[in-house]
Design an enzyme around this catalytic site. Sequence first.
Site, PDB file in Angstrom:
ATOM      1  N   LYS A   1       0.893  -1.400  -0.086  1.00 26.60           N
ATOM      2  CA  LYS A   1      -0.015   0.171   0.182  1.00 26.60           C
ATOM      3  C   LYS A   1       0.831   1.468   0.115  1.00 26.60           C
ATOM      4  O   LYS A   1       1.677   1.372   0.878  1.00 26.60           O
ATOM      5  CB  LYS A   1      -0.904   0.043   1.376  1.00 26.60           C
ATOM      6  CG  LYS A   1      -2.305  -0.286   1.144  1.00 26.60           C
ATOM      7  CD  LYS A   1      -3.024  -0.073   2.531  1.00 26.60           C
ATOM      8  CE  LYS A   1      -4.476  -0.028   2.031  1.00 26.60           C
ATOM      9  NZ  LYS A   1      -5.286   0.173   3.331  1.00 26.60           N
TER      10      LYS A   1
HETATM   11  O1  G3P Z   1      -8.065   0.447   4.555  1.00 28.38           O
HETATM   12  C1  G3P Z   1      -8.315   1.463   5.042  1.00 28.38           C
HETATM   13  C2  G3P Z   1      -9.471   2.463   5.110  1.00 28.38           C
HETATM   14  O2  G3P Z   1     -10.692   1.634   4.814  1.00 28.38           O
HETATM   15  C3  G3P Z   1      -9.655   3.398   6.079  1.00 28.38           C
HETATM   16  O3  G3P Z   1     -11.063   3.462   6.694  1.00 28.38           O
HETATM   17  O4  G3P Z   1     -12.599   3.849   8.495  1.00 28.38           O
HETATM   18  O5  G3P Z   1     -10.246   4.581   8.837  1.00 28.38           O
HETATM   19  O6  G3P Z   1     -11.801   5.650   7.191  1.00 28.38           O
HETATM   20  P1  G3P Z   1     -11.294   4.463   7.758  1.00 28.38           P
END
Ligand code: G3P
Length: 218
Positions: free
Chosen positions: A84
């Site tokens: 990533k």
């Molecule tokens: O893979 C990371 C992404 O899905 C982040 O999610 O909930 O931290 O905005 P969030």
Amino acid sequence: MKIFVDTAKIEEIKQVKEWGILEGVTTNPTLLSQTGKPWKEAVLEILREIPDKPVSLEVIATDFEGMVREAQELAKLGENVVIKIPFTPEGIKAVKALTAEGIKTNVTLVFSPLQALVAGKIGATYVSPFIGRIDDISYDGLSVLEEIVHLYETYGIETEIIAASIRHVDHVRKCALLGVDIITIPFTVIKQMLYHPLTEIGLKRFLEDAKKANISIL
Ligand code: G3P
């Protein structure tokens, strides 16, 4: 649409695997910090659990050389490792270099159709638009995603779209309707997808009627 789980917690990964719907895992430094384990221990556990499905691991360097070096180290941990890389000018340079080395990449922290277009042009394996975080700033994450899907279809871009930052089941439904390749879902939302109150009520009624009718199959 493939289902990935957005977590670094091994118990959650094992549970989704047991349900038979696990097709990959995405992590990030925040998710790894939530395991309470040393990061490498948590990562190796995940890679042992699913050696045959893509697992995204994020670099923490922000300069081109640092990102490439970290990616090369992470890639050694397993054949299914996907690196990533955050969408920055240094990040896209790193993606191009890693793609040339045959290392799979997932361009993360993507919030606009043009970022996604660039990720496709440099040959990223995956691109991760963050739907929920766009909603958080009072814009419409799903409309951004819709434009990305449209651009990718229009220009025949092969990079796979991973809808990320999923907050609730309706995000999942709408991402599926938009035709994304993959959705990475937090464990709590996957659990919500498996529950429906009408299923519960219906089952209760069937079981009561089975008792009344003296149905006993075994
Ligand atoms: O893979 C990371 C992404 O899905 C982040 O999610 O909930 O931290 O905005 P969030």
